[in-house]
Design a protein around this motif. Structure first.
Motif, PDB file in Angstrom:
ATOM      1  N   ALA A   3      61.896  41.864   8.215  1.00  0.00           N
ATOM      2  CA  ALA A   3      61.111  41.782   6.981  1.00  0.00           C
ATOM      3  C   ALA A   3      60.589  40.366   6.830  1.00  0.00           C
ATOM      4  O   ALA A   3      61.137  39.411   7.402  1.00  0.00           O
ATOM      5  N   VAL A   4      59.506  40.248   6.060  1.00  0.00           N
ATOM      6  CA  VAL A   4      58.948  38.929   5.762  1.00  0.00           C
ATOM      7  C   VAL A   4      58.679  38.829   4.269  1.00  0.00           C
ATOM      8  O   VAL A   4      58.379  39.822   3.600  1.00  0.00           O
ATOM      9  N   SER A   5      58.799  37.607   3.765  1.00  0.00           N
ATOM     10  CA  SER A   5      58.464  37.329   2.370  1.00  0.00           C
ATOM     11  C   SER A   5      57.605  36.075   2.354  1.00  0.00           C
ATOM     12  O   SER A   5      58.064  35.001   2.766  1.00  0.00           O
TER      13      SER A   5
ATOM     14  N   ALA B 162      51.694  42.561  18.755  1.00  0.00           N
ATOM     15  CA  ALA B 162      52.847  42.518  17.851  1.00  0.00           C
ATOM     16  C   ALA B 162      52.726  41.360  16.869  1.00  0.00           C
ATOM     17  O   ALA B 162      53.110  41.475  15.695  1.00  0.00           O
ATOM     18  N   LEU B 163      52.169  40.243  17.328  1.00  0.00           N
ATOM     19  CA  LEU B 163      51.970  39.092  16.448  1.00  0.00           C
ATOM     20  C   LEU B 163      50.951  39.421  15.358  1.00  0.00           C
ATOM     21  O   LEU B 163      51.129  39.034  14.190  1.00  0.00           O
ATOM     22  N   ALA B 164      49.887  40.131  15.716  1.00  0.00           N
ATOM     23  CA  ALA B 164      48.892  40.531  14.711  1.00  0.00           C
ATOM     24  C   ALA B 164      49.529  41.418  13.648  1.00  0.00           C
ATOM     25  O   ALA B 164      49.210  41.304  12.449  1.00  0.00           O
ATOM     26  N   LEU B 165      50.424  42.309  14.052  1.00  0.00           N
ATOM     27  CA  LEU B 165      51.121  43.154  13.083  1.00  0.00           C
ATOM     28  C   LEU B 165      52.013  42.320  12.168  1.00  0.00           C
ATOM     29  O   LEU B 165      52.113  42.590  10.959  1.00  0.00           O
ATOM     30  N   LEU B 166      52.675  41.311  12.732  1.00  0.00           N
ATOM     31  CA  LEU B 166      53.515  40.432  11.923  1.00  0.00           C
ATOM     32  C   LEU B 166      52.674  39.671  10.901  1.00  0.00           C
ATOM     33  O   LEU B 166      53.036  39.588   9.711  1.00  0.00           O
ATOM     34  N   LEU B 167      51.545  39.127  11.335  1.00  0.00           N
ATOM     35  CA  LEU B 167      50.682  38.394  10.417  1.00  0.00           C
ATOM     36  C   LEU B 167      50.106  39.312   9.335  1.00  0.00           C
ATOM     37  O   LEU B 167      49.920  38.887   8.185  1.00  0.00           O
TER      38      LEU B 167
ATOM     39  N   ALA C 243      51.700  41.844   8.068  1.00  0.00           N
ATOM     40  CA  ALA C 243      52.796  42.007   7.110  1.00  0.00           C
ATOM     41  C   ALA C 243      52.886  40.789   6.198  1.00  0.00           C
ATOM     42  O   ALA C 243      53.145  40.920   4.984  1.00  0.00           O
ATOM     43  N   GLU C 244      52.678  39.596   6.741  1.00  0.00           N
ATOM     44  CA  GLU C 244      52.691  38.396   5.913  1.00  0.00           C
ATOM     45  C   GLU C 244      51.539  38.423   4.902  1.00  0.00           C
ATOM     46  O   GLU C 244      51.705  38.030   3.739  1.00  0.00           O
ATOM     47  N   ARG C 245      50.384  38.900   5.349  1.00  0.00           N
ATOM     48  CA  ARG C 245      49.259  39.018   4.425  1.00  0.00           C
ATOM     49  C   ARG C 245      49.585  39.992   3.296  1.00  0.00           C
ATOM     50  O   ARG C 245      49.295  39.738   2.123  1.00  0.00           O
ATOM     51  N   GLN C 246      50.208  41.113   3.631  1.00  0.00           N
ATOM     52  CA  GLN C 246      50.584  42.097   2.611  1.00  0.00           C
ATOM     53  C   GLN C 246      51.568  41.502   1.618  1.00  0.00           C
ATOM     54  O   GLN C 246      51.479  41.745   0.403  1.00  0.00           O
TER      55      GLN C 246
ATOM     56  N   GLY D  27      53.238  40.010  -3.388  1.00  0.00           N
ATOM     57  CA  GLY D  27      54.351  39.239  -3.930  1.00  0.00           C
ATOM     58  C   GLY D  27      55.702  39.835  -3.616  1.00  0.00           C
ATOM     59  O   GLY D  27      56.726  39.382  -4.142  1.00  0.00           O
ATOM     60  N   ALA D  28      55.726  40.835  -2.740  1.00  0.00           N
ATOM     61  CA  ALA D  28      56.971  41.531  -2.410  1.00  0.00           C
ATOM     62  C   ALA D  28      57.376  41.247  -0.968  1.00  0.00           C
ATOM     63  O   ALA D  28      56.554  40.853  -0.139  1.00  0.00           O
ATOM     64  N   THR D  29      58.645  41.467  -0.677  1.00  0.00           N
ATOM     65  CA  THR D  29      59.123  41.430   0.698  1.00  0.00           C
ATOM     66  C   THR D  29      58.600  42.669   1.426  1.00  0.00           C
ATOM     67  O   THR D  29      58.673  43.777   0.904  1.00  0.00           O
ATOM     68  N   VAL D  30      58.070  42.455   2.625  1.00  0.00           N
ATOM     69  CA  VAL D  30      57.475  43.552   3.381  1.00  0.00           C
ATOM     70  C   VAL D  30      58.334  43.835   4.607  1.00  0.00           C
ATOM     71  O   VAL D  30      58.551  42.956   5.444  1.00  0.00           O
ATOM     72  N   PRO D  31      58.855  45.054   4.742  1.00  0.00           N
ATOM     73  CA  PRO D  31      59.640  45.399   5.935  1.00  0.00           C
ATOM     74  C   PRO D  31      58.728  45.629   7.131  1.00  0.00           C
ATOM     75  O   PRO D  31      57.563  46.006   6.985  1.00  0.00           O
ATOM     76  N   LEU D  32      59.273  45.408   8.320  1.00  0.00           N
ATOM     77  CA  LEU D  32      58.545  45.691   9.552  1.00  0.00           C
ATOM     78  C   LEU D  32      59.272  46.793  10.311  1.00  0.00           C
ATOM     79  O   LEU D  32      60.483  46.801  10.388  1.00  0.00           O
TER      80      LEU D  32
END
Length: 352
Positions: A226-228, A332-337, A339-342, A347-352
């Motif tokens: 997850a990312v926040s 995979a990096l594009a998907l991570l970024l 998630a960070e944009r989302q 303003g929420a933690t986004v699970p991957l």
């Protein structure tokens, strides 16, 4: 050390690898210089062709500027014997070009890389490969069918200090990682303002600058669960959460500082037994701090641009070896970024 050319499955090369560079702004100039340094150090290659819309750049004169300090030479390459064209297809049609560096704006990367692969060329494509994971997947599919290599230019995987850090993470010689913090800050690029001022094209600092540290986080610790993120696409901080990984991994990236503020590239990794600290503006750049003192870490006099081109040249020359970074990493990096944009937007933690 330079690669030893081996007779492997009839694929080893003995002649210099012919290089073409598309786009001669700051990054294209950087690639040209890295290839020249690689050749001088034993990774045999020669600049065969270049492509750019600017006649001054096509004549080998410097253009563009970058984050890192250091003045560009007035003459980047000797135009004598180098084919210079305005059209990419002219460069791609040159038989002597074996490897193409794509150093244009992000929204042209995939199309140019597809055309280069179709022309039978190896490809080094600048980051970000594309803003969308689906576009990178399309390129990855074509690369999988090609008989040539296509590598994203994720230069931090080849930066000597970052290589050292990743080795210590992997070998456990300093104990497990308790936390890691990365910081990459500057001013928005003043060149190509129409591109960098438009996040729909550049992705903002999130995708164009912060991408380096997000990629290094993945390389060291794997995909987070997850990312926040907080901030904006032009200045953000992200907390990466891992199942069973370090408890605290963060990265801050931004280019909203005033012009002339300079550039900061810093990293601190806290191990059980020591803390490793990197600061590009300090001498020595990398230090290891233990209870009994500070140890400067000696590093090679190269950078990530040197490392990435030498790695790809070696893989091509020997016909052996696995790419350190591939298009699946870029996807995979594009998907991570994303998630960070989302997380930025919600303003929420986004699970991957």
């Amino acid at each position: 050390m330079a690669p030893q050319i081996r007779e492997a499955a009839g694929q080893a090369r003995h002649e210099p690898i012919g290089v073409g560079v598309i786009g001669l702004g700051f990054m294209g100039r950087t690639h040209v210089q890295a290839y020249a340094k690689a050749d001088a150090a034993g990774w045999a290659n020669r600049l065969v062709a270049v492509c750019d819309s600017d006649p001054e750049r096509r004549a080998g004169r410097a253009g563009g500027a970058g984050n890192l300090e250091g003045e560009a030479p007035e003459q980047v390459f000797d135009p004598e014997g180098v084919l210079a064209s305005e059209e990419a297809d002219d460069l791609l049609s040159v038989d002597e070009v074996d490897l193409v560096s794509i150093c244009t704006h992000t929204d042209s990367h995939v199309d140019l890389a597809l055309r280069a692969l179709a022309a039978g060329k190896h490809v080094l494509v600048e980051k970000p490969v594309a803003l969308l994971a689906d576009d990178i997947a399309r390129l990855a599919a074509a690369a999988g069918e090609a008989g040539t290599l296509c590598m994203p230019a994720h230069c931090m995987r080849f930066w000597p200090a970052w290589e050292w850090l990743r080795e210590r993470v992997n070998d456990g010689s300093l104990g497990v990682v308790r936390g890691a913090t990365f910081r990459r800050l500057g001013s928005r690029p003043a060149w190509a303002a129409g591109f960098y001022d438009d996040p729909a094209r550049s992705g903002g600092a999130l995708v164009d600058l912060h991408i380096h540290d997000a990629d290094f986080v993945r390389w060291c610790f794997g995909d987070p669960c997850a990312v926040s993120s907080a901030g904006t696409v032009d200045h953000l901080s992200t907390l990466y959460r891992f199942d069973g990984g370090p408890a605290h991994v963060t990265a801050e990236g931004g280019w909203d500082n005033a012009p002339g503020w300079g550039f900061r590239m810093q990293a601190t990794v806290v191990f059980e037994q020591a803390t490793a600290d990197f600061d590009i503006g300090r001498t020595p750049q990398l230090e290891l701090l233990r209870r009994d003192g500070v140890e400067p870490i000696e590093l090679p006099d190269t950078d990530g641009y040197d490392g990435e081109v030498r790695h790809l040249l070696e893989c091509i020359a020997t016909g052996e070896g696995e790419l350190r970074v591939d298009l699946e990493d870029a996807r995979a990096l594009a998907l991570l970024l994303e998630a960070e944009r989302q997380s930025l937007e919600s303003g929420a933690t986004v699970p991957l």
